[in-house]
Design an enzyme around this catalytic site. Structure first.
Site, short mmCIF file in Angstrom:
data_model
loop_
_atom_site.label_atom_id
_atom_site.label_comp_id
_atom_site.label_asym_id
_atom_site.label_seq_id
_atom_site.Cartn_x
_atom_site.Cartn_y
_atom_site.Cartn_z
N SER A 106 0.79 -1.24 -0.05
CA SER A 106 -0.04 -0.04 -0.03
C SER A 106 0.76 1.40 0.05
O SER A 106 1.80 1.44 0.83
CB SER A 106 -0.93 -0.08 1.37
OG SER A 106 -1.81 -0.91 1.11
N HIS A 121 -3.35 0.48 -4.64
CA HIS A 121 -2.73 -0.53 -5.43
C HIS A 121 -2.91 -0.57 -6.80
O HIS A 121 -4.24 -0.72 -7.25
CB HIS A 121 -3.24 -2.06 -4.77
CG HIS A 121 -2.88 -2.27 -3.39
ND1 HIS A 121 -3.16 -1.80 -2.50
CD2 HIS A 121 -1.65 -3.20 -3.15
CE1 HIS A 121 -2.60 -2.23 -1.38
NE2 HIS A 121 -1.54 -3.28 -1.76
N HIS A 177 -5.24 -9.63 -1.89
CA HIS A 177 -5.37 -9.88 -0.52
C HIS A 177 -6.33 -11.02 -0.25
O HIS A 177 -7.36 -10.94 -0.98
CB HIS A 177 -5.70 -8.79 0.20
CG HIS A 177 -4.85 -7.46 0.14
ND1 HIS A 177 -4.84 -6.74 -0.98
CD2 HIS A 177 -3.68 -7.11 0.82
CE1 HIS A 177 -3.81 -5.79 -0.87
NE2 HIS A 177 -3.12 -6.05 0.36
N TYR A 195 -8.52 -10.88 1.96
CA TYR A 195 -9.51 -10.26 2.49
C TYR A 195 -10.61 -9.70 1.33
O TYR A 195 -11.55 -9.35 1.39
CB TYR A 195 -9.40 -9.01 3.47
CG TYR A 195 -8.77 -7.77 2.80
CD1 TYR A 195 -8.83 -7.05 2.08
CD2 TYR A 195 -7.19 -7.69 3.31
CE1 TYR A 195 -8.37 -5.92 1.78
CE2 TYR A 195 -6.50 -6.64 2.77
CZ TYR A 195 -6.90 -5.89 2.01
OH TYR A 195 -6.30 -4.65 1.60
N GLU A 196 -10.00 -9.75 0.12
CA GLU A 196 -10.77 -9.08 -1.06
C GLU A 196 -11.80 -10.27 -1.46
O GLU A 196 -12.47 -10.08 -2.40
CB GLU A 196 -9.87 -8.91 -1.99
CG GLU A 196 -9.00 -7.49 -1.72
CD GLU A 196 -7.94 -7.29 -2.93
OE1 GLU A 196 -8.53 -6.66 -3.70
OE2 GLU A 196 -6.83 -7.72 -2.81
N ALA A 234 2.69 -2.31 4.09
CA ALA A 234 2.27 -1.33 5.30
C ALA A 234 1.80 -2.13 6.54
O ALA A 234 1.10 -3.14 6.31
CB ALA A 234 1.26 -0.43 4.74
N MET A 240 -1.97 -7.23 6.85
CA MET A 240 -2.89 -8.21 6.31
C MET A 240 -2.50 -8.69 5.00
O MET A 240 -3.42 -9.29 4.30
CB MET A 240 -4.32 -7.36 6.05
CG MET A 240 -4.66 -6.64 7.37
SD MET A 240 -6.27 -5.50 6.68
CE MET A 240 -6.41 -4.49 8.16
N SER A 241 -1.32 -9.09 5.09
CA SER A 241 -0.89 -9.48 3.54
C SER A 241 0.37 -10.23 3.99
O SER A 241 0.71 -10.76 5.03
CB SER A 241 -0.57 -8.38 2.62
OG SER A 241 0.73 -7.64 3.29
N ASN A 300 1.63 3.12 11.25
CA ASN A 300 0.74 3.70 12.19
C ASN A 300 1.14 2.86 13.41
O ASN A 300 1.28 1.77 13.19
CB ASN A 300 -1.01 3.54 11.76
CG ASN A 300 -1.14 2.15 11.51
OD1 ASN A 300 -0.69 1.49 10.37
ND2 ASN A 300 -1.73 1.49 12.43
N HIS A 323 -7.29 3.99 6.64
CA HIS A 323 -6.47 3.64 5.43
C HIS A 323 -5.60 5.05 5.07
O HIS A 323 -4.55 5.03 4.67
CB HIS A 323 -7.37 3.32 4.51
CG HIS A 323 -6.60 2.70 3.07
ND1 HIS A 323 -5.36 1.64 3.28
CD2 HIS A 323 -6.56 2.74 1.74
CE1 HIS A 323 -5.17 1.53 2.03
NE2 HIS A 323 -5.83 2.18 1.22
#
Ligand code: HPA
Length: 286
Positions: free
Chosen positions: A31, A62, A85, A87-88, A115, A213-214, A237, A249
């Site tokens: 990201s 992306h 991902h 989650y997609e 990220a 998450m990746s 963050n 995001h």
């Protein structure tokens, strides 16, 4: 159609669409970190949408394209500007499909970036972290199901999932540029929501320094195929509950943007070193 046939179709398409024949490695840009690909000389750009059996990336930040160029003469690398991902809603096989295709085209290493939220107090926003190891907390992985022997063996060793040799290269490149580079353990969760503060306390207890998450699926698939891995997180963050404000995001993208220049310098320097040193030859262990 079998996975093998799909990989052949996709790799034939890429071979045909690019002037670079055998690629040496893959760089996955997370990201807000896609810009490195724009610095690659003699690049061919291929939209994911045009490659047979590739999914399209749906996340803002992306781009969804493959950029193949030569970091040094005779050292072509394929950059993924955008990844798939879990989650997609993509299956694990779809998440790691591009890496498997690029392996067919010769990839010997994977430089994977992301990220991530910082859990360890030193990992403040903007810090770059070398991934030492990971915790797979996604609840799935790409090796479940019949094993594809042509890719790798049934039971994959993960003792050195992130190559020590490649980590040493990255650390020495960072030192050369006077750049801070921390090391830590990355916890991979499915997302797409950020964690709760209680989950972050749990992750800290489990030994995680950063969370995202990746990355974990790609790293598992790379180890299965005998590809050496270097992983770098951009801490965008403080993780939930450690930060005085809510997570977004927007913040992730803004911090990645801020860290971009250092990030590009580190990736470029590391790839140049890999192009110059025989650390990837099969004679050299890990
Ligand atoms: N949690 C999970 N994924 C992330 C985060 C986070 O705090 N920041 C960037 N990706």
């Amino acid at each position: 159609m079998s996975l093998h046939e799909q990989l052949l179709e996709a790799s034939a398409y890429i071979k045909n669409a690019s002037s670079h024949k055998a690629i040496r490695g893959v760089v996955v840009l997370g990201s807000g970190l896609g810009e490195f690909a724009d610095t690659l000389p003699n690049a061919d750009v291929i939209e994911y949408a045009k490659i047979p059996h590739f999914q399209t990336s749906t996340v803002q930040g992306h781009a969804g394209r493959l950029v193949i160029g030569e970091i040094a003469p005779g050292f072509p690398v394929a950059c993924m500007q955008g990844r798939f991902h879990y989650y997609e809603g993509h299956g694990m096989n779809q998440v790691v499909f591009p890496l498997r295709v690029l392996r067919q085209l010769g990839a010997e290493f994977l430089l994977v970036t992301n990220a991530a939220g910082g859990i360890q107090p030193d990992l403040t926003p903007g810090t770059l972290m070398l991934i030492e190891d990971h915790l797979n907390l996604i609840g799935n992985n790409p090796l479940i199901g019949p094993n594809h022997e042509f890719l790798g063996s049934r039971f994959t060793d993960m003792t050195e999932a992130y190559s020590k040799t490649l980590r040493e290269v990255a650390l020495s490149v960072a030192a050369e540029h006077g750049m801070a580079l921390k090391s830590g353990v990355y916890a991979g969760l499915s997302g797409p929501m950020y964690e709760t503060p209680a989950e972050i306390r749990m992750l800290r207890t489990l030994g995680a320094d950063a969370v995202g998450m990746s990355t974990v699926p790609e790293v598992i698939a790379a180890n299965h195929m005998g590809i050496k891995v270097l992983g770098i997180s951009c801490i965008t963050n403080q993780a939930a509950g450690l930060s005085p404000h809510k997570l977004s995001h927007q913040e992730v993208m803004e911090t990645a943007e801020h860290a971009k220049q250092r990030f590009v310098t580190l990736i470029q320097g590391t790839l140049l070193r890999l192009a110059a040193q025989p650390v990837l030859s099969s004679q050299v262990s890990s």
